[in-house]
Scaffold this motif. Structure first.
Motif, PDB file in Angstrom:
ATOM      1  N   ASP A   1       0.956  -1.297   0.062  1.00  0.00           N
ATOM      2  CA  ASP A   1      -0.121   0.087  -0.005  1.00  0.00           C
ATOM      3  C   ASP A   1       0.974   0.986   0.008  1.00  0.00           C
ATOM      4  O   ASP A   1       0.577   2.181  -0.699  1.00  0.00           O
ATOM      5  N   GLU A   2       1.918   1.131   0.865  1.00  0.00           N
ATOM      6  CA  GLU A   2       2.730   2.361   0.856  1.00  0.00           C
ATOM      7  C   GLU A   2       3.418   2.787  -0.368  1.00  0.00           C
ATOM      8  O   GLU A   2       3.650   3.858  -0.873  1.00  0.00           O
ATOM      9  N   TRP A   3       4.013   1.709  -0.863  1.00  0.00           N
ATOM     10  CA  TRP A   3       4.508   1.860  -2.473  1.00  0.00           C
ATOM     11  C   TRP A   3       3.689   2.459  -3.397  1.00  0.00           C
ATOM     12  O   TRP A   3       3.801   3.290  -3.961  1.00  0.00           O
ATOM     13  N   TYR A   4       2.430   1.800  -3.585  1.00  0.00           N
ATOM     14  CA  TYR A   4       1.495   2.360  -4.614  1.00  0.00           C
ATOM     15  C   TYR A   4       0.897   3.828  -4.370  1.00  0.00           C
ATOM     16  O   TYR A   4       0.892   4.653  -5.184  1.00  0.00           O
ATOM     17  N   LEU A   5       1.113   4.090  -2.844  1.00  0.00           N
ATOM     18  CA  LEU A   5       0.474   5.639  -2.518  1.00  0.00           C
ATOM     19  C   LEU A   5       1.711   6.407  -2.745  1.00  0.00           C
ATOM     20  O   LEU A   5       1.530   7.616  -3.262  1.00  0.00           O
ATOM     21  N   ALA A   6       3.096   6.070  -2.643  1.00  0.00           N
ATOM     22  CA  ALA A   6       4.112   6.802  -2.904  1.00  0.00           C
ATOM     23  C   ALA A   6       4.384   7.039  -4.369  1.00  0.00           C
ATOM     24  O   ALA A   6       4.920   8.229  -4.910  1.00  0.00           O
ATOM     25  N   VAL A   7       4.658   6.099  -5.149  1.00  0.00           N
ATOM     26  CA  VAL A   7       4.998   6.134  -6.603  1.00  0.00           C
ATOM     27  C   VAL A   7       4.039   6.769  -7.597  1.00  0.00           C
ATOM     28  O   VAL A   7       4.696   6.924  -8.810  1.00  0.00           O
TER      29      VAL A   7
ATOM     30  N   GLU B   1      -5.092   7.882  -1.042  1.00  0.00           N
ATOM     31  CA  GLU B   1      -5.837   6.580  -0.483  1.00  0.00           C
ATOM     32  C   GLU B   1      -6.926   6.047  -0.911  1.00  0.00           C
ATOM     33  O   GLU B   1      -7.285   4.929  -0.885  1.00  0.00           O
ATOM     34  N   TRP B   2      -8.077   6.726  -1.180  1.00  0.00           N
ATOM     35  CA  TRP B   2      -9.476   6.214  -1.346  1.00  0.00           C
ATOM     36  C   TRP B   2      -9.484   5.541  -2.543  1.00  0.00           C
ATOM     37  O   TRP B   2     -10.246   4.681  -2.616  1.00  0.00           O
ATOM     38  N   VAL B   3      -8.354   5.809  -3.617  1.00  0.00           N
ATOM     39  CA  VAL B   3      -8.450   4.861  -4.695  1.00  0.00           C
ATOM     40  C   VAL B   3      -7.359   4.133  -4.595  1.00  0.00           C
ATOM     41  O   VAL B   3      -7.457   2.807  -5.231  1.00  0.00           O
ATOM     42  N   GLU B   4      -6.289   4.256  -4.237  1.00  0.00           N
ATOM     43  CA  GLU B   4      -5.302   3.497  -4.421  1.00  0.00           C
ATOM     44  C   GLU B   4      -5.517   2.127  -3.464  1.00  0.00           C
ATOM     45  O   GLU B   4      -5.051   1.123  -3.818  1.00  0.00           O
ATOM     46  N   MET B   5      -6.066   2.487  -2.040  1.00  0.00           N
ATOM     47  CA  MET B   5      -6.148   1.193  -1.106  1.00  0.00           C
ATOM     48  C   MET B   5      -7.142   0.125  -1.548  1.00  0.00           C
ATOM     49  O   MET B   5      -6.641  -0.839  -1.671  1.00  0.00           O
TER      50      MET B   5
END
Ligand SMILES: Cc1cc2nc3c(=O)[nH]c(=O)nc-3n(C[C@H](O)[C@H](O)[C@H](O)COP(=O)(O)OP(=O)(O)OC[C@H]3O[C@@H](n4cnc5c(N)ncnc54)[C@H](O)[C@@H]3O)c2cc1C
Ligand code: SF4
Length: 514
Positions: free
Chosen positions: A389-395, A401-405
């Protein structure tokens, strides 16, 4: 004296946003603040930070040009408290408004902070619903109530009806709701891909880029290739270019991947759309118009509209229905740390090196790369959802978060207990080989599963099926691979397990050897 202090967050850059409704330019002040807290809660790609800050500055300038007073706090302002709550409190002390007006933050973390502003600033705070989304939180909750499982397809049909998109009376255009089966073609060799419209940074963006470079030198990825649109006008021009040149082929090659082709026929609208520079209904209507005037086929137009009207709204609904619990789910008990190559792109797996490399260069990868390459690897290897999660949110430049998570924890990792997807999107190298041209030049051999050169996705796939065989056997959509594994010769299974154990041990040591 200021009547209302109207707060605009970095992803609320829409002229028609609720918190600007009824703005009195003579008496109200708009507050916009660049704060370190939002730039560093994960180590965002520098292009994402530059995009948000530059788009904020352009939006503020456009408001000022219309005679609106904007209190704009820059990141390097020595007075900046570097948190949104701190900046609201500071502005209230300075301007003494009778009311603070804000649009509900899109992310749970920020909304929770927003709900503390009233106490922190000792002023009434009115938080308005974000009506830029096509399904309100209440609509989604009502739709979800009493359903045993939430399937995007049924939600999407409701949305098509509710918004009257691609409908012929009460029937779907063309007679079918979904043309997905036509949208899984492999890219033919030699096909010409029209590149997207690019936007060279203007002076304001170049200033922001210099600030970002100086302030976040250690964040992942480079700024050199930054060319995102930072105004609504440019975002619309970028989208119009997609409608004209790429929409017609969007469907056919929607699931395809190709080496050194980062965008293929995708729209690139997610980053400006999530900032508020584009309106989702406008995008759907423009795509529909292309079908009605015969310039794009139905499978492409329906496929595109399903992403915006269906998936985007659906994952947001799921996020708000299940937060904050959703962010702690780990349904497949995945525990491994993220291997270092996610941050460097240095791996012999060509598909991973391509997806990660272009992410570093452009803060972009298209959906199938995110889902079936980096996400699939994380799923098969049992990487911890928090780390993934942290990786996708960062890169990614479009990551919030509402769409990434829900996409990461739900769709890619199946860690949410099957809320977003009815089965894990797990695949061996054969799928990647079918949908891309990555494998031809790879160090690994996609037709092998064991041995030093056996494609890691192959052994990991069967090991994953074996690890979860008991629960997958209960899932009608996963029962087939479980049965296939059970029918395999014991010696073959032993070889696959040994190869997978070796790969997983390499991952546990950081993954440098992979
Ligand atoms: C693991 C993972 C993480 C993701 N993280 C994000 C993220 O942080 N932010 C984000 O906007 N999208 C995310 N997505 C969804 C999707 O991959 C991106 O929206 C898309 O790749 C953006 O590129 P595009 O604009 O060219 O999309 P196109 O392929 O042209 O699609 C058009 C639009 O449809 C919407 N869309 C398509 N698929 C989805 C989806 N699954 N969920 C929500 N909206 C969708 C997006 O707004 C996108 O711009 C993620 C997907 C996965 C599998
Ligand atoms: S052989 Fe395996 S690792 Fe290499 S590109 Fe193909 S799927 Fe990826």
């Amino acid at each position: 004296m200021t009547a209302a202090l109207r707060v605009i967050l970095g992803d609320q850059l829409s002229r028609n946003i609720a918190s600007l409704d009824g703005l009195d330019a003579a008496a109200d002040v708009v507050l916009m603040a660049e704060v370190m807290g939002e730039c560093t809660y994960v180590p965002h790609h520098p292009q994402k930070i530059a995009l948000v800050l530059s788009a904020m500055r352009h939006f503020a300038a456009a408001l000022q040009a219309r005679g609106v007073t904007v209190r704009y706090v820059r990141l390097d302002d020595p007075e900046n408290s570097q948190s949104l709550t701190g900046e609201v409190a500071r502005a209230v002390r300075a301007l003494k408004p009778s009311l603070v007006v804000a649009t509900a933050a899109a992310e749970w973390r920020v909304l929770r902070d927003m709900q503390g502003w009233e106490a922190a600033a000792s002023v009434p705070v009115e938080i308005l619903e974000d009506d830029r989304f096509l399904a309100s939180r209440a609509f989604f909750k009502d739709w979800a109530a009493g359903r045993q499982s939430l399937r995007m397809e049924f939600f999407y049909r409701e949305m098509r009806r509710a918004k009257n998109i691609l409908m012929e009376d009460d029937k779907p255009a063309g007679g079918k709701w979904n043309y997905d089966s036509e949208n899984r073609k492999k890219l033919p060799a030699g096909i010409k891909v029209p590149g997207p419209k690019r936007f060279a940074p203007d002076e304001m963006t170049r200033d922001v880029m210099a600030l970002v470079e100086k302030t976040f030198p250690k964040h992942y990825g480079g700024l050199e290739r930054f060319d995102y649109p930072v105004t609504a006008k440019d975002a619309k021009a970028g989208f119009a270019d997609f409608i004209k040149h790429r929409l017609k082929d969007f469907g056919d090659w929607q699931d395809a991947m190709a080496a050194d082709e980062p965008y293929l026929f995708h729209s690139l609208v997610s980053a400006p759309l999530n900032l508020g520079l584009l309106d989702p209904l406008d995008l759907c209507r423009a795509a529909e118009a292309a079908y009605r005037d015969g310039s794009a086929p139905l499978n492409a137009v329906e496929g595109f509209i399903r992403q915006i009207l269906g998936w985007r709204e659906f994952v947001r609904g799921v996020y708000w229905l299940h937060m904050p619990d959703y962010g702690t789910r780990n349904g497949l008990d995945a525990t491994r740390p993220l291997p270092e190559f996610y941050w460097t792109g240095e791996t012999k797996m060509r598909c991973m090196a391509q997806a990660i490399g272009q992410t570093m260069d452009y803060a972009y990868a298209h959906h199938i790369q995110r889902l079936m390459i980096t996400g699939n690897f994380a799923l098969l290897a049992g990487l911890h959802p928090d780390a993934v999660d942290e990786w996708y949110l960062a890169v990614y430049a479009d990551a919030y978060e509402w769409v990434e998570m829900p996409n990461t924890r739900g769709m890619a990792l199946h860690a949410d207990g099957g809320v977003v997807g009815s089965k894990p999107y797990a695949a061996s190298g054969a799928y990647i080989n079918r949908m891309s041209n990555y494998c031809g030049d790879c160090y690994y051999d996609v037709s092998e599963a064991t041995g030093e050169r056996g494609c890691p996705f192959n052994a990991l796939y069967w090991d994953f099926i074996g690890r979860h065989a008991k629960s997958f056997a209960q899932n009608p959509r996963m029962a087939m691979p479980v049965r296939s594994l059970a029918k395999m010769a014991p010696e073959k299974v032993k070889g696959l397990r040994a190869r997978a154990a070796h790969i997983l041990a390499m991952i546990d040591q950081g993954g440098a050897e992979l």
